[in-house]
Design a protein around this motif. Structure first.
Motif, PDB file in Angstrom:
ATOM      1  N   GLU A  50     -10.461  -4.250  12.579  1.00 53.48           N
ATOM      2  CA  GLU A  50     -11.776  -4.794  12.220  1.00 53.48           C
ATOM      3  C   GLU A  50     -12.737  -4.829  13.407  1.00 53.48           C
ATOM      4  O   GLU A  50     -13.942  -4.634  13.251  1.00 53.48           O
ATOM      5  CB  GLU A  50     -11.615  -6.198  11.634  1.00 53.48           C
ATOM      6  N   GLN A  88      -6.331 -10.017  -3.073  1.00 53.63           N
ATOM      7  CA  GLN A  88      -7.632  -9.584  -2.551  1.00 53.63           C
ATOM      8  C   GLN A  88      -8.426  -8.736  -3.555  1.00 53.63           C
ATOM      9  O   GLN A  88      -9.386  -8.053  -3.195  1.00 53.63           O
ATOM     10  CB  GLN A  88      -7.457  -8.816  -1.233  1.00 53.63           C
ATOM     11  N   TYR A 107      -6.969   1.650  -0.656  1.00 53.62           N
ATOM     12  CA  TYR A 107      -6.641   0.406   0.050  1.00 53.62           C
ATOM     13  C   TYR A 107      -5.365  -0.173  -0.538  1.00 53.62           C
ATOM     14  O   TYR A 107      -5.363  -0.628  -1.686  1.00 53.62           O
ATOM     15  CB  TYR A 107      -7.761  -0.627  -0.119  1.00 53.62           C
ATOM     16  N   HIS A 126       3.551  -8.086   4.757  1.00 59.45           N
ATOM     17  CA  HIS A 126       2.943  -6.813   5.162  1.00 59.45           C
ATOM     18  C   HIS A 126       3.868  -5.622   4.925  1.00 59.45           C
ATOM     19  O   HIS A 126       3.443  -4.482   5.007  1.00 59.45           O
ATOM     20  CB  HIS A 126       2.534  -6.859   6.640  1.00 59.45           C
ATOM     21  N   HIS A 148      -5.739  -0.860   9.499  1.00 63.24           N
ATOM     22  CA  HIS A 148      -6.975  -1.644   9.630  1.00 63.24           C
ATOM     23  C   HIS A 148      -6.584  -3.051  10.127  1.00 63.24           C
ATOM     24  O   HIS A 148      -6.584  -4.032   9.372  1.00 63.24           O
ATOM     25  CB  HIS A 148      -7.659  -1.715   8.263  1.00 63.24           C
ATOM     26  N   ASP A 197     -15.656  -4.689   6.229  1.00 61.70           N
ATOM     27  CA  ASP A 197     -15.180  -3.681   5.277  1.00 61.70           C
ATOM     28  C   ASP A 197     -16.324  -2.787   4.785  1.00 61.70           C
ATOM     29  O   ASP A 197     -16.104  -1.613   4.479  1.00 61.70           O
ATOM     30  CB  ASP A 197     -14.457  -4.345   4.097  1.00 61.70           C
ATOM     31  N   SER A 227      -1.982  -2.975   8.091  1.00 59.60           N
ATOM     32  CA  SER A 227      -3.080  -3.858   8.465  1.00 59.60           C
ATOM     33  C   SER A 227      -2.702  -5.327   8.668  1.00 59.60           C
ATOM     34  O   SER A 227      -3.287  -6.215   8.050  1.00 59.60           O
ATOM     35  CB  SER A 227      -4.208  -3.753   7.414  1.00 59.60           C
ATOM     36  N   PRO A 228      -1.729  -5.596   9.530  1.00 62.86           N
ATOM     37  CA  PRO A 228      -1.367  -6.985   9.808  1.00 62.86           C
ATOM     38  C   PRO A 228      -2.427  -7.652  10.677  1.00 62.86           C
ATOM     39  O   PRO A 228      -3.344  -6.986  11.163  1.00 62.86           O
ATOM     40  CB  PRO A 228      -0.054  -6.853  10.586  1.00 62.86           C
ATOM     41  N   VAL A 253      -3.391  -3.057  -0.573  1.00 64.87           N
ATOM     42  CA  VAL A 253      -3.533  -4.458  -0.163  1.00 64.87           C
ATOM     43  C   VAL A 253      -3.136  -5.360  -1.333  1.00 64.87           C
ATOM     44  O   VAL A 253      -3.363  -5.010  -2.499  1.00 64.87           O
ATOM     45  CB  VAL A 253      -5.001  -4.763   0.243  1.00 64.87           C
ATOM     46  N   HIS A 312     -12.138  -9.339  -3.548  1.00 66.44           N
ATOM     47  CA  HIS A 312     -12.760  -8.843  -2.321  1.00 66.44           C
ATOM     48  C   HIS A 312     -13.129  -7.368  -2.474  1.00 66.44           C
ATOM     49  O   HIS A 312     -14.243  -6.951  -2.140  1.00 66.44           O
ATOM     50  CB  HIS A 312     -11.808  -9.037  -1.139  1.00 66.44           C
ATOM     51  N   PHE A 313     -12.207  -6.574  -2.988  1.00 64.76           N
ATOM     52  CA  PHE A 313     -12.481  -5.144  -3.113  1.00 64.76           C
ATOM     53  C   PHE A 313     -13.477  -4.854  -4.230  1.00 64.76           C
ATOM     54  O   PHE A 313     -14.259  -3.906  -4.146  1.00 64.76           O
ATOM     55  CB  PHE A 313     -11.175  -4.351  -3.252  1.00 64.76           C
ATOM     56  N   ASP A 324      -5.572   3.019   3.705  1.00 67.81           N
ATOM     57  CA  ASP A 324      -5.721   1.780   4.465  1.00 67.81           C
ATOM     58  C   ASP A 324      -4.447   0.996   4.194  1.00 67.81           C
ATOM     59  O   ASP A 324      -4.213   0.530   3.080  1.00 67.81           O
ATOM     60  CB  ASP A 324      -6.971   1.053   3.938  1.00 67.81           C
TER      61      ASP A 324
HETATM   62  N1  ARG Z   1      -5.609  -7.858   7.525  1.00 68.42           N
HETATM   63  C1  ARG Z   1      -5.727  -8.078   6.115  1.00 68.42           C
HETATM   64  C2  ARG Z   1      -4.668  -9.091   5.671  1.00 68.42           C
HETATM   65  O1  ARG Z   1      -3.623  -9.189   6.254  1.00 68.42           O
HETATM   66  C3  ARG Z   1      -5.562  -6.820   5.318  1.00 68.42           C
HETATM   67  C4  ARG Z   1      -6.602  -5.763   5.547  1.00 68.42           C
HETATM   68  C5  ARG Z   1      -6.687  -4.781   4.424  1.00 68.42           C
HETATM   69  N2  ARG Z   1      -7.623  -3.737   4.627  1.00 68.42           N
HETATM   70  C6  ARG Z   1      -8.975  -3.857   4.496  1.00 68.42           C
HETATM   71  N3  ARG Z   1      -9.718  -2.821   4.744  1.00 68.42           N
HETATM   72  N4  ARG Z   1      -9.509  -4.990   4.096  1.00 68.42           N
HETATM   73  O2  ARG Z   1      -4.907  -9.781   4.689  1.00 68.42           O
END
Ligand code: ARG
Length: 563
Positions: A257, A335, A329, A132, A158, A311, A121-122, A331, A338-339, A118
């Motif tokens: 998403e 975050q 992921y 990003h 994503h 997610d 993901s912008p 990221v 979050h994960f 993953d």
């Molecule tokens: N779009 C999110 C951001 O820019 C990142 C997504 C990461 N991937 C995920 N599966 N949550 O913060």
């Protein structure tokens, strides 16, 4: 095979009864002074089993060791010091590299198992910022590294194409937007509207309520709302593609998403049915006190879903579709919770495969010391950064190699490569500041330095002008080539290490070191002198070129033959 493995091989018949291969390998040390050989093996641990003083054990083992592959093996107190036979080893490594070519270092660790990445993901209607870049290039490098080890890497973008921010954007567009203006410069105009929304909403909170309502309409499939959203999305994707093309990044899936909008309900229901979620003030949440995490919000009181809800659906979908061995992921570190929440909720639902999900975080990038925030409009466009890097590279090429025919193309490979390499050479958790003039340099620990070293090796090969016959013995024994041979022999473990730590910097650092060793060799050796070792030297140069190119390739960086 690297030199450690040779030592394991010769010690195994003598001490294998007491020590496993790994245990032997772990005991092997690199002496601080090369007078004590290339590698040393301490025998203290064997004192009990042998019932002898370590000095005596070392002495006795030295007498029994098969010495064919060594120039010398000596006991020094409780140590056995090994001087590897440089000729045998250089011949073997050079052949291994050149016979395998771009497969050198490939290993079957993955047995073809699926690993999803993953990455990138912008968010739609926002520019792809330097923020990003890290996810994109770290994700791409990891994907390549895993593929080299025979995992089946699957790259997933994503996209952030769903959520309350689209309510905000649509409200702002309807109030203050103009179709023609948006068409001219979509992302810039949309960001402007988004910034304007936040300024106005601070004074008038009812705007936020309106945005929530509009997002609800979007979730429910209201035609006019969906059409606006689709338009914003299409325009944004065009912008992102420019950057992906510059970086030469490809995705297997662009499922953002929004793709999971119709896949969340069963999970929400299961959470309720199993009594995992609770309802508070109309909102659905999962209390995660036991995991020492803040509550996971699943549904807002107006019924709108959240980033986390999507997610959850994403994880299920990936497990079902790809039966991943790992779901990675890439990221930012902000975050992390979050994960953790995501995995905790999946675990509560009884999914042990949540243990195979790994959040691979990374630090922040600042530009000239400043952090970036879209909300305040302080954005640095990645596309601009890459173009600027290319211009700086072009200026240097004009000076160094004014007659180069495809200057523009090479400048782009070098400029973009410099940005990517700089990102990857730092341990991913370290934050770093970004200064283009420093990183697009042909000297120092930079991408262009590694690329330049590769081009230098290519030009030597071109001057030589012939293929070296691999049926020949290609032996070297001087100090400079020996350091290169040892480095080449560790390429395979370096890749495994990068995979285990999810750390492309391991490869980047290796490439810098190999380049430095090669440039020392180049400065101290008359490579093209006609003597009986010329072919071995040329073959070594070819082996270095092969590994530099392959390693840069793992990082997603081109290796031009001339620059
Ligand atoms: N779009 C999110 C951001 O820019 C990142 C997504 C990461 N991937 C995920 N599966 N949550 O913060």
């Amino acid at each position: 095979m690297e030199s450690k493995a040779i030592i394991v091989e010769v010690l195994k018949p003598l001490v294998g009864e007491y020590l496993s291969d790994d245990a032997i390998a772990n005991l092997i040390e690199i002496p601080s002074n090369s007078e004590f050989g290339d590698l040393a093996f301490p025998v203290f641990t064997l004192a009990k089993q042998f019932r002898k003083a370590p000095q005596v054990i070392a002495q006795e083992l030295v007498e029994q060791i098969e010495k064919e592959q060594f120039d010398n093996v000596v006991a020094t107190g409780p140590y056995i010091n090994f001087f590897i036979n440089r000729k045998i080893m250089s011949n073997r490594i050079i052949h291994e590299v050149l016979e395998n070519g771009s497969n050198y270092g490939s290993q079957d660790l993955g047995h073809g198992a699926n690993v999803t990445f993953d990455m990138s993901s912008p968010n739609i209607a926002k520019p792809m910022s330097m923020g990003h870049l890290r996810s994109t290039v770290i994700g791409n490098a990891l994907s390549n590294i895993f593929a080299k080890l025979n995992y089946h890497s699957i790259n997933i973008n994503h996209l952030g194409d769903w959520g309350t921010q689209f309510g905000k954007l649509i409200v702002a567009y309807r109030l203050w937007g103009d179709e023609e203006v948006v068409k001219q410069d979509p992302v810039k105009e949309l960001v402007k509207l988004y910034v304007e929304f936040h300024e106005k909403a601070e004074l008038d909170p009812s705007l936020d309520d309106e945005a929530r309502a509009v997002f609800k309409k979007l979730e429910d499939g209201d035609e006019e709302t969906v059409a606006l959203w689709q338009w914003f999305k299409d325009e944004s994707l065009k912008e992102f593609d420019k950057v992906y093309r510059l970086l030469n990044i490809k995705f297997d899936y662009n499922t953002g998403e929004s793709f999971y909008n119709d896949k969340m309900q069963p999970i929400v229901e299961e959470l309720e049915a199993k009594g995992i979620s609770t309802i508070e003030n109309g909102a659905t949440l999962v209390m995660l006190d036991d995991e020492e995490l803040p509550p996971a919000l699943i549904k807002k009181s107006d019924g709108a879903t959240l980033y986390l809800t999507r997610d959850l659906a994403t994880a299920y979908y990936r497990k079902k579709t790809f039966d991943f061995a790992e779901n990675v992921y890439v990221v930012g570190n902000e975050q992390a919770n979050h994960f953790r929440q995501l995995k905790a909720v999946l675990k509560r639902l009884g999914n042990d495969w949540s243990d195979d999900m790994h959040h691979i975080p990374f630090g922040l990038i600042t530009i000239n010391g400043r952090k970036m925030s879209t909300r305040k409009g302080e954005i640095v466009l990645l596309e601009d950064v890459l173009h600027e890097a290319t211009e700086i590279a072009l200026k240097q090429i004009e000076v160094k190699n004014p007659d180069l025919p495809n200057k523009e193309e090479v400048a782009s490979q070098v400029g973009v490569g410099a940005v990517v390499f700089h990102d990857l050479k730092t341990d991913r958790m370290n934050s770093f500041n970004f200064n283009l003039d420093e990183i697009v340099q042909f000297e120092g620990e930079t991408g262009p330095y590694v690329q330049y070293t590769h081009a230098r090796s290519r030009s030597i090969l071109e001057k030589f002008g012939k293929e070296v016959d691999l049926a020949k013995t290609l032996e070297l024994n001087d100090n400079y080539s020996w350091e290169i041979v040892k480095k080449l022999s560790t390429y395979d473990q370096t890749i495994v290490q990068a995979r285990e730590k999810y750390e492309p910097s391991v490869i980047a650092k290796y490439l810098i070191q190999l380049s430095q060793l090669f440039n020392k060799y180049y400065g101290n050796t008359r490579i093209l002198d006609q003597d009986d070792q010329i072919e071995a030297r040329i073959a070594l140069v070819n082996a270095v070129a092969t590994v530099l190119k392959d390693g840069l390739g793992l990082l997603g960086i081109d290796a031009p033959n001339k620059m």
